[in-house]
Motif scaffolding. Structure first.
Motif, PDB file in Angstrom:
ATOM      1  N   TYR A 133     -35.635 -48.510  30.216  1.00 16.47           N
ATOM      2  CA  TYR A 133     -34.898 -48.349  31.485  1.00 16.47           C
ATOM      3  C   TYR A 133     -34.297 -49.681  31.934  1.00 16.47           C
ATOM      4  N   PHE A 134     -35.118 -50.736  31.928  1.00 13.19           N
ATOM      5  CA  PHE A 134     -34.624 -52.049  32.376  1.00 13.19           C
ATOM      6  C   PHE A 134     -33.625 -52.641  31.378  1.00 13.19           C
ATOM      7  N   ALA A 135     -33.816 -52.353  30.083  1.00 12.21           N
ATOM      8  CA  ALA A 135     -32.862 -52.848  29.070  1.00 12.21           C
ATOM      9  C   ALA A 135     -31.486 -52.226  29.301  1.00 12.21           C
ATOM     10  N   LYS A 136     -31.464 -50.921  29.658  1.00 13.44           N
ATOM     11  CA  LYS A 136     -30.169 -50.269  29.920  1.00 13.44           C
ATOM     12  C   LYS A 136     -29.545 -50.819  31.200  1.00 13.44           C
ATOM     13  N   ALA A 152     -26.338 -53.981  26.156  1.00 15.79           N
ATOM     14  CA  ALA A 152     -26.611 -53.368  24.844  1.00 15.79           C
ATOM     15  C   ALA A 152     -26.397 -51.855  24.891  1.00 15.79           C
ATOM     16  N   SER A 153     -25.995 -51.280  23.758  1.00 19.99           N
ATOM     17  CA  SER A 153     -25.816 -49.830  23.653  1.00 19.99           C
ATOM     18  C   SER A 153     -27.175 -49.146  23.604  1.00 19.99           C
ATOM     19  N   LEU A 154     -27.180 -47.835  23.859  1.00 21.96           N
ATOM     20  CA  LEU A 154     -28.434 -47.072  23.801  1.00 21.96           C
ATOM     21  C   LEU A 154     -29.066 -47.160  22.413  1.00 21.96           C
ATOM     22  N   ALA A 155     -28.208 -47.085  21.372  1.00 22.40           N
ATOM     23  CA  ALA A 155     -28.714 -47.164  19.993  1.00 22.40           C
ATOM     24  C   ALA A 155     -29.362 -48.520  19.729  1.00 22.40           C
ATOM     25  N   ASP A 200     -34.287 -43.659  18.588  1.00 13.66           N
ATOM     26  CA  ASP A 200     -32.857 -43.369  18.600  1.00 13.66           C
ATOM     27  C   ASP A 200     -32.333 -43.364  20.038  1.00 13.66           C
ATOM     28  N   HIS A 201     -30.996 -43.203  20.167  1.00 10.38           N
ATOM     29  CA  HIS A 201     -30.372 -43.303  21.495  1.00 10.38           C
ATOM     30  C   HIS A 201     -30.834 -42.179  22.427  1.00 10.38           C
ATOM     31  N   ALA A 202     -31.143 -41.001  21.853  1.00 11.71           N
ATOM     32  CA  ALA A 202     -31.586 -39.865  22.679  1.00 11.71           C
ATOM     33  C   ALA A 202     -32.911 -40.184  23.368  1.00 11.71           C
ATOM     34  N   THR A 203     -33.799 -40.894  22.669  1.00 10.84           N
ATOM     35  CA  THR A 203     -35.096 -41.285  23.247  1.00 10.84           C
ATOM     36  C   THR A 203     -34.887 -42.216  24.435  1.00 10.84           C
ATOM     37  N   VAL A 204     -33.942 -43.145  24.296  1.00  7.78           N
ATOM     38  CA  VAL A 204     -33.652 -44.100  25.386  1.00  7.78           C
ATOM     39  C   VAL A 204     -33.098 -43.340  26.593  1.00  7.78           C
ATOM     40  N   LEU A 205     -32.199 -42.412  26.339  1.00 12.04           N
ATOM     41  CA  LEU A 205     -31.597 -41.622  27.416  1.00 12.04           C
ATOM     42  C   LEU A 205     -32.682 -40.833  28.161  1.00 12.04           C
ATOM     43  N   HIS A 206     -33.592 -40.210  27.395  1.00 13.78           N
ATOM     44  CA  HIS A 206     -34.694 -39.449  27.990  1.00 13.78           C
ATOM     45  C   HIS A 206     -35.598 -40.378  28.824  1.00 13.78           C
TER      46      HIS A 206
END
Length: 475
Positions: A420-423, A428-431, A441-447
């Protein structure tokens, strides 16, 4: 008069010279030495294995015709190849290779005009010349060792760089990989090595290039069907400096071609210098075979300069610019700008500009105004590694546990907070965030980001976690 190796080769050269362009003749035939004539077999010495391969690929028919004229249909050609490698030994040895004579058994007559030079080596910098390629080195002479201030934070990298500059390809620092954060002097030290080598060894071909430009040239060579020419061009460089090598990440084709170029240069005692914002072990999506080669030589880290070094850098910059500034102002800047050298110099340039354009004196209040702008800007720039350390410390974990596959609730929450804080605090991109925080993967970061948002609204304890970590990251 009996034939000798020299007399036969002289006659061959006379025929060859009439059939190819002068530049190609000078490059590929003048360096050859006749060694021995034994019956119908002529042995010639060539400077390298690459040289032998080039002759076999491009000039074998011409050589065959020339030899048959002198020695008859059973003529044979043997190459005596000098296997020179300054990296491991100063005494070159030779290896003999018979010519493949890739000709039909019954060659047709040579009355047809032969164009042997349809395919010339393409230089991606569009500057002619083949053997000692005349290219612009792309070096900035202002980035030299005199203007690079030594301190505890960079002593190893600077000393190794000086050793390489004094004896390129002749030290165990090959490749030399200089790595460190933004604005710590990686590009400066890479240019300084090249500038020093050009001063000491003017005949050496030195080339500085960014990894993005290298990648673009490779893509262009694939589109234009000149991939081999691209490789051959880079294999003839004496000192190759590639900046920001981490940007080869994920580019499989470019990594593959660089692998072959690197191997050729290293085996022939040529020097390779690389810069990166990460140590080899932290590079993502770089092939293992390439990473292992990055570790062959020396990896030297540039760290953020300490207070004394920051003062020295500022004083050196002022001296070179012919500007006088009170000591208390220099010390104030050095005390408050800690992140990197680029920002130190940025504050100084802003100070000089304000004083000259607005006709103001150098004062402490002016300095505070300018420094505050720089410090506020840098507060927002936080690395993903730093975020993981802060979150791990907060939950009394180590970073390896945070990145692990475990599904324990408190560790999963810590991992989600790091994402969350990295985004929120990096570009940096989600990937990229996912790959750095436990190879997700990027979906895990989004979740993870959605989960943190939901819990912050519904769970007081979790909201306290977010507030506490925010303070630690923005302090």
């Amino acid at each position: 008069m009996s034939k000798t190796a020299t007399s036969v080769w002289t006659e061959c050269l006379s025929f060859i010279q009439d059939n190819i362009k002068q530049q190609a003749y000078k490059t590929w035939f003048e360096p050859i030495k006749p060694i021995k004539l034994s019956g119908e077999a002529l042995t010639i010495q060539v400077p390298s294995k690459f040289f032998y391969e080039w002759l076999e690929e491009h000039y074998i028919k011409l050589l065959r015709v020339a030899l048959v004229k002198q020695l008859g249909d059973d003529a044979k050609l043997i190459y005596d190849v000098r296997m020179e490698n300054n990296y491991s030994s100063n005494n070159p040895h030779t290896v003999k290779f018979p010519s493949s004579n890739r000709n039909p058994i019954n060659p047709q007559g040579v009355t047809v005009p032969i164009d042997f030079n349809k395919r010339e080596l393409k230089n991606p910098f569009i500057i002619p010349g083949i053997q000692k390629v005349k290219i612009e080195s792309q070096l900035n002479p202002n980035y030299n060792f005199e203007s690079f201030v030594e301190g505890d934070s960079n002593r190893l990298a600077r000393s190794a760089s000086m050793a390489v500059a004094n004896k390129p390809g002749g030290t165990s620092f090959n490749p030399l990989l200089v790595y460190g954060g933004v604005g710590l002097g990686k590009t400066h030290i890479a240019h300084a090595i090249g500038v020093e080598i050009k001063d000491k060894y003017p005949d050496k071909t030195v080339l500085y290039i960014s990894s993005e430009k290298f990648t673009q040239q490779y893509i262009d060579s694939v589109k234009g069907n000149t991939r081999n020419d691209f490789i051959h061009f880079y294999q003839m460089i004496d000192v190759l400096i590639i900046d920001d090598v981490q940007f080869l990440s994920g580019k499989t084709g470019t990594q593959d071609v660089f692998f072959h170029i690197f191997n050729h240069l290293h085996q022939n005692g040529k020097q390779v210098i690389l810069t990166s914002d990460k140590a080899p072990v932290d590079m993502q999506d770089i092939e293992q075979r390439l990473l292992s080669r990055f570790k062959w030589g020396l990896s030297a880290e540039l760290q953020a300069p300490d207070y004394e070094t920051r003062v020295s850098i500022l004083e050196n910059k002022l001296y070179r610019d012919g500007v006088e500034m009170p000591n208390e102002i220099v010390q104030y800047i050095a005390k408050h700008i800690k992140s990197n050298v680029r920002e130190l110099e940025g504050v100084l340039i802003s100070m000089i500009a304000q004083a000259s354009f607005n006709r103001k004196e150098f004062t402490l209040s002016l300095t505070k105004q300018i420094v505050d702008k720089f410090v506020k800007n840098t507060k927002r720039e936080v690395s993903i590694d730093y975020i993981q350390k802060i979150v791990s410390n907060y939950f009394e974990l180590d970073v390896a546990t945070l990145q692990s596959k475990t599904r324990k609730r408190h560790i999963v929450q810590a991992r989600q907070l790091a994402m969350y804080f990295a985004k929120r605090m990096t570009k940096a991109s989600l990937a990229s965030i996912g790959s750095q925080i436990g190879k997700r993967d990027h979906a895990t970061v989004l979740h993870a980001c959605k989960t943190v948002d939901n819990l912050t609204e519904t769970d007081k304890q979790f909201r306290r976690y977010v507030d506490d970590i925010t303070k630690k990251l923005t302090f």
